[in-house]
Design an enzyme around this catalytic site. Structure first.
Site, short mmCIF file in Angstrom:
data_model
loop_
_atom_site.label_atom_id
_atom_site.label_comp_id
_atom_site.label_asym_id
_atom_site.label_seq_id
_atom_site.Cartn_x
_atom_site.Cartn_y
_atom_site.Cartn_z
N ARG A 158 -15.59 -17.92 -32.01
CA ARG A 158 -15.65 -18.31 -33.42
C ARG A 158 -15.64 -19.83 -33.58
O ARG A 158 -16.44 -20.39 -34.32
CB ARG A 158 -14.45 -17.71 -34.18
CG ARG A 158 -14.54 -16.22 -34.35
CD ARG A 158 -13.23 -15.67 -34.88
NE ARG A 158 -12.24 -15.61 -33.82
CZ ARG A 158 -11.60 -14.51 -33.45
NH1 ARG A 158 -11.82 -13.38 -34.08
NH2 ARG A 158 -10.72 -14.52 -32.48
N ARG A 179 -18.13 -16.37 -21.14
CA ARG A 179 -18.05 -15.24 -20.20
C ARG A 179 -19.27 -14.33 -20.37
O ARG A 179 -19.89 -13.91 -19.42
CB ARG A 179 -16.77 -14.46 -20.49
CG ARG A 179 -16.31 -13.62 -19.37
CD ARG A 179 -14.84 -13.32 -19.47
NE ARG A 179 -14.40 -13.30 -20.86
CZ ARG A 179 -13.52 -12.41 -21.33
NH1 ARG A 179 -13.00 -11.51 -20.55
NH2 ARG A 179 -13.14 -12.45 -22.59
N ARG A 239 -7.29 -25.04 -24.65
CA ARG A 239 -5.94 -25.06 -24.11
C ARG A 239 -5.89 -26.06 -22.97
O ARG A 239 -6.83 -26.17 -22.16
CB ARG A 239 -5.54 -23.67 -23.59
CG ARG A 239 -5.12 -22.71 -24.67
CD ARG A 239 -3.79 -23.14 -25.31
NE ARG A 239 -3.31 -22.22 -26.32
CZ ARG A 239 -3.56 -22.31 -27.61
NH1 ARG A 239 -4.31 -23.28 -28.09
NH2 ARG A 239 -3.06 -21.43 -28.46
N GLU A 268 1.98 -29.32 -21.85
CA GLU A 268 2.38 -29.72 -23.19
C GLU A 268 3.89 -29.57 -23.42
O GLU A 268 4.41 -28.51 -23.06
CB GLU A 268 1.61 -28.83 -24.18
CG GLU A 268 1.19 -29.53 -25.41
CD GLU A 268 0.13 -28.74 -26.17
OE1 GLU A 268 -0.97 -28.49 -25.62
OE2 GLU A 268 0.42 -28.35 -27.30
N HIS A 286 -1.95 -31.82 -30.61
CA HIS A 286 -2.23 -30.39 -30.88
C HIS A 286 -2.24 -30.10 -32.39
O HIS A 286 -1.40 -29.35 -32.90
CB HIS A 286 -1.21 -29.50 -30.16
CG HIS A 286 -1.71 -28.09 -29.95
ND1 HIS A 286 -1.31 -27.29 -28.91
CD2 HIS A 286 -2.59 -27.34 -30.67
CE1 HIS A 286 -1.91 -26.11 -29.00
NE2 HIS A 286 -2.70 -26.12 -30.06
N ILE A 287 -3.25 -30.69 -33.06
CA ILE A 287 -3.31 -30.54 -34.53
C ILE A 287 -4.60 -29.83 -34.97
O ILE A 287 -5.05 -30.01 -36.09
CB ILE A 287 -3.20 -31.91 -35.24
CG1 ILE A 287 -4.25 -32.91 -34.70
CG2 ILE A 287 -1.80 -32.48 -35.12
CD1 ILE A 287 -4.38 -34.18 -35.53
N GLY A 288 -5.17 -29.02 -34.06
CA GLY A 288 -6.46 -28.37 -34.36
C GLY A 288 -6.53 -27.73 -35.74
O GLY A 288 -7.46 -27.95 -36.50
C1 GLV Z 1 -3.85 -23.24 -31.80
O1 GLV Z 1 -3.92 -23.81 -30.76
C2 GLV Z 1 -3.91 -21.81 -31.97
O2 GLV Z 1 -4.06 -21.08 -30.99
O3 GLV Z 1 -3.78 -21.36 -33.11
#
Ligand code: GLV
Length: 335
Positions: A158, A179, A239, A268, A286-288
């Site tokens: 996604r 994959r 990741r 992390e 880690h602010i995606g």
């Molecule tokens: C963020 O890294 C998530 O997996 O939601």
């Protein structure tokens, strides 16, 4: 009516989610703004039926075995590598997570990180704020063009697909490795499937959006960086352990690739020291999915699914609900 006992491993969520969990459960919250320790978790979980946990909480067999009443683990995030889902399934525990809702915010961040790395934005910002701007200079902060270049995506799910959609506006050539080929993703983005070696060889910008699995762990190391273009930029929003960080620092130092933008880390929150010293590296904490709208919607989704399971219903987002149902249609309370 007796409300089910649940643990939330952070002192607060977002207002709507907090209100709902207070209304429908007897909630215990971890009281401090730091990850709950393993010992605390194991102790507090002993009489709980529900757990709402964060991505940094490791929920494994030992934790589950210490929680004989546990029916549901609701993870506040999409990635599930912090939870042993198979162990949960075999214990009749439903796991839920928060996919879809964070796709666009995370793709935006991936794109922002790519551009920030390519155009040295944080470096230029620090320079300007530091009072060093004394007039236009033609050789200051020379970055990389995006238009017409090849964007490679490792993990065309996604988020990878949403990222590829954004690249269309830059007239980029898009390739991906996954994959399995993703025909639907190809249709909406014009991306083409590429074998892994081709992805390494051809990408000007290589963005990792894959989840952490035994197959993706350590997939990018020195050997892979040697196959990449010397002008390439690597971005990781998937990741951390997918990239061998020491190898990345060495590759950057030796000029095997041009730059890197990271939002996630191998160990992390520790970050490989070698990366901190390098100029063409942009590092984020880690602010995606970190927008107000997205994080509050994620919290609500996590609480709603937690409550659905506790009420005996079907959660909207679960990797194992069906399997749990098939294998243990009736899980009575322990004696
Ligand atoms: C963020 O890294 C998530 O997996 O939601």
């Amino acid at each position: 009516m007796v409300k089910p006992k649940v643990l939330v491993t952070w002192p607060y969520l977002f207002p709507e989610a907090d209100e709902l969990i207070r209304r429908d459960t007897e909630v215990t919250r971890h009281k401090e703004e730091r990850p709950i320790t393993r010992q605390e978790l194991i102790k507090i979980l002993a009489d709980k039926e529900g757990l709402l946990c964060m991505l940094f909480d490791r929920i494994d067999r030992e934790v589950m075995d210490a929680a004989p009443h546990l029916k549901v683990i609701s993870n506040l995030g999409v990635g599930l590598d912090n939870i042993d889902v198979n162990a949960a399934t075999s214990r009749g525990i439903v796991v839920t997570h928060t996919p879809d809702i964070l796709t666009e915010a995370t793709a935006d961040l991936g794109w922002a990180l790519l551009m920030a790395t390519a155009r040295l934005i944080p470096q230029a910002h620090n320079f300007t704020k530091g009072g060093r701007f004394v007039g236009l200079r033609y050789h200051l902060f020379l970055g990389k063009d995006l238009v017409g270049k090849t964007l490679g995506i490792y993990g065309m799910g996604r988020i990878g697909t949403a990222l590829a959609k954004r690249a269309k506006g830059f007239n980029m050539n898009i390739i991906y490795h996954n994959r399995h080929p993703n025909p639907q993703g190809e249709k909406v983005t014009d991306a083409k499937y590429a074998p892994f070696e081709e992805l390494l060889r051809e990408s000007d910008f290589l963005v990792i959006t894959a989840p952490l699995t035994p197959e993706t762990q350590g997939r990018f190391g020195l050997e892979e960086f040697r196959q990449m273009k010397r002008n390439a930029i690597l971005v990781n929003i998937g990741r951390g352990p997918i990239v061998k960080e020491k190898d990345l620092a060495q590759a950057l130092k030796e000029g095997l690739i041009w730059g890197a933008g990271l939002d996630v880390y191998e160990g992390e929150p520790e970050i490989e020291k070698g990366l901190l010293e390098l100029e063409r590296v942009v590092l984020l904490p880690h602010i995606g999915s970190a927008t107000m709208e997205t994080r509050s919607a994620m919290a609500l989704m996590a609480v709603q699914d937690l409550i659905r399971v506790l009420k005996g219903g079907q959660p909207l987002h679960s990797p194992n609900w069906k399997r749990v149902k098939e294998q243990k249609p009736e899980k009575g309370p322990p004696p």
